[in-house]
Design an enzyme around this catalytic site. Sequence first.
Site, PDB file in Angstrom:
ATOM      1  N   GLU A  57      40.212  40.542  60.589  1.00 21.47           N
ATOM      2  CA  GLU A  57      41.387  39.737  60.959  1.00 21.47           C
ATOM      3  C   GLU A  57      41.080  38.245  60.923  1.00 21.47           C
ATOM      4  O   GLU A  57      41.927  37.446  60.549  1.00 21.47           O
ATOM      5  CB  GLU A  57      41.912  40.151  62.339  1.00 21.47           C
ATOM      6  CG  GLU A  57      42.603  41.503  62.355  1.00 21.47           C
ATOM      7  CD  GLU A  57      43.827  41.581  61.446  1.00 21.47           C
ATOM      8  OE1 GLU A  57      44.439  40.535  61.161  1.00 21.47           O
ATOM      9  OE2 GLU A  57      44.161  42.688  60.995  1.00 21.47           O
ATOM     10  N   TYR A 139      48.465  35.737  66.904  1.00 15.06           N
ATOM     11  CA  TYR A 139      48.571  36.785  65.886  1.00 15.06           C
ATOM     12  C   TYR A 139      47.330  37.676  65.894  1.00 15.06           C
ATOM     13  O   TYR A 139      47.411  38.906  65.920  1.00 15.06           O
ATOM     14  CB  TYR A 139      48.769  36.181  64.478  1.00 15.06           C
ATOM     15  CG  TYR A 139      48.460  37.214  63.439  1.00 15.06           C
ATOM     16  CD1 TYR A 139      49.378  38.225  63.172  1.00 15.06           C
ATOM     17  CD2 TYR A 139      47.214  37.260  62.811  1.00 15.06           C
ATOM     18  CE1 TYR A 139      49.076  39.239  62.276  1.00 15.06           C
ATOM     19  CE2 TYR A 139      46.900  38.265  61.920  1.00 15.06           C
ATOM     20  CZ  TYR A 139      47.841  39.248  61.652  1.00 15.06           C
ATOM     21  OH  TYR A 139      47.526  40.258  60.789  1.00 15.06           O
ATOM     22  N   ASP A 157      52.569  38.846  60.851  1.00 16.99           N
ATOM     23  CA  ASP A 157      52.033  37.945  59.830  1.00 16.99           C
ATOM     24  C   ASP A 157      53.144  37.625  58.830  1.00 16.99           C
ATOM     25  O   ASP A 157      54.309  37.988  59.037  1.00 16.99           O
ATOM     26  CB  ASP A 157      50.792  38.561  59.143  1.00 16.99           C
ATOM     27  CG  ASP A 157      51.158  39.765  58.270  1.00 16.99           C
ATOM     28  OD1 ASP A 157      52.337  40.196  58.271  1.00 16.99           O
ATOM     29  OD2 ASP A 157      50.257  40.270  57.577  1.00 16.99           O
ATOM     30  N   CYS A 209      58.309  45.369  50.047  1.00 19.49           N
ATOM     31  CA  CYS A 209      59.220  44.267  50.385  1.00 19.49           C
ATOM     32  C   CYS A 209      58.544  42.947  49.998  1.00 19.49           C
ATOM     33  O   CYS A 209      58.254  42.095  50.832  1.00 19.49           O
ATOM     34  CB  CYS A 209      59.555  44.306  51.876  1.00 19.49           C
ATOM     35  SG  CYS A 209      60.967  43.270  52.287  1.00 19.49           S
ATOM     36  N   CYS A 225      68.766  48.341  56.234  1.00 20.12           N
ATOM     37  CA  CYS A 225      68.414  46.954  55.890  1.00 20.12           C
ATOM     38  C   CYS A 225      69.678  46.127  55.647  1.00 20.12           C
ATOM     39  O   CYS A 225      70.421  46.357  54.696  1.00 20.12           O
ATOM     40  CB  CYS A 225      67.533  46.947  54.657  1.00 20.12           C
ATOM     41  SG  CYS A 225      67.085  45.272  54.152  1.00 20.12           S
TER      42      CYS A 225
END
Length: 377
Positions: A57, A139, A157, A209, A225
């Site tokens: 991360e 985050y 994110d 996406c 959506c």
Amino acid sequence: MAPQAKPRKSAATSSGDIAAPLLEWYDANHRELPWRISPRQLAAGIRPDPYRVWLSEIMLQQTTVEAVKSYFRAFLEKWPDVKSLAAAETDDVMKAWAGLGYYSRARNLKACANLVAAGKGAFPDTEAGLRELPGIGAYTAAAIAAIAFDRPAAVMDGNVERVMSRLFEISTPLPDAKPEIRTILETLVPPARPGDFAQAMMDLGATICTPRRPRCMLCPLRDGCQALANGDPELYPVKAPKTEKPARRGAAFIAIRPDGAILLRKRPERGLLGGMSEVPTTAWNARIDGDTTIAGAPFAAAWQRAGSISHVFTHFSLDLDVYRAEVTDRTLPAGSFWAPVATLHGEALPTVMKKAIEAAIPDATKKPFPHTAKRPS
Ligand code: SF4
């Protein structure tokens, strides 16, 4: 341009509406990543190693998955756990990080490893506890808490922001939309498998996406959506207009000793590229008439122009004119040292400095090779 408000089709808004189809999709379509424990492994009782989750991360902050993979493997090979990383020399960590960018991450990584190893050798298992460690912001704390410790944290994110902006047709431009997205996301995180939920959202954003031409036909969330139902998903996320980055200029000097060694110096520990190595340069001047000539060289020599390079930092772009000279051994300016060319690829050289050196000596930072007039026959 911000999309016009329009009548909205109601979207899936509950955790079950989103989490169930998303996790089902993730089970079959997740990305295989070197730091990831797959759903199948989790089901078999294999738990993620918090050290690996943390390391990945930190590396993934502002950096692509593809760029991180080889660094992650190299770090694990050298330092397989937090205690070995804590025992490492800071210079060695900086060298191993060279090329990954955002070098304050490497300094914080080492400071964090030192703190964790000096305690019980275990990472805190809550967002609040994780946020107290160096280099771990909101985050990263949420991601580690969810993925390593199965805490129901809202992990957000860039990929997740895009998916959420489209699912809920959020017309507030980023980054102002973040609190709104977070508030909705918090209601969607399921109590079971929150770590997989976070990773599934990221994978959906990375593979389905996508910023351009999202593959909505393959999306497990297409039925709910709003952006798909009401218009063009590519209008989301709405972005604030970009401001142009300021430009800076300067000159870089590649001094080459007869044995091929190159003059380097270490940057101050704090600030941009802190603690990394560099070739001597002039100040990076914001003025358009900033000095890019040999007047700023570290010492007099037969400097010859070797080319120029450009590099874009987060807050400014930099153009450097590059000069080279073959020089005899001499008293060095304070903080400078000669680096044999054979070791340059292992030096803590940021990308901008590799570019400058390679403008004068092609491939010098990639592999050892003789490059001076006095090369052995
Ligand atoms: S349906 Fe399309 S726009 Fe909506 S979340 Fe899925 S991929 Fe993204």
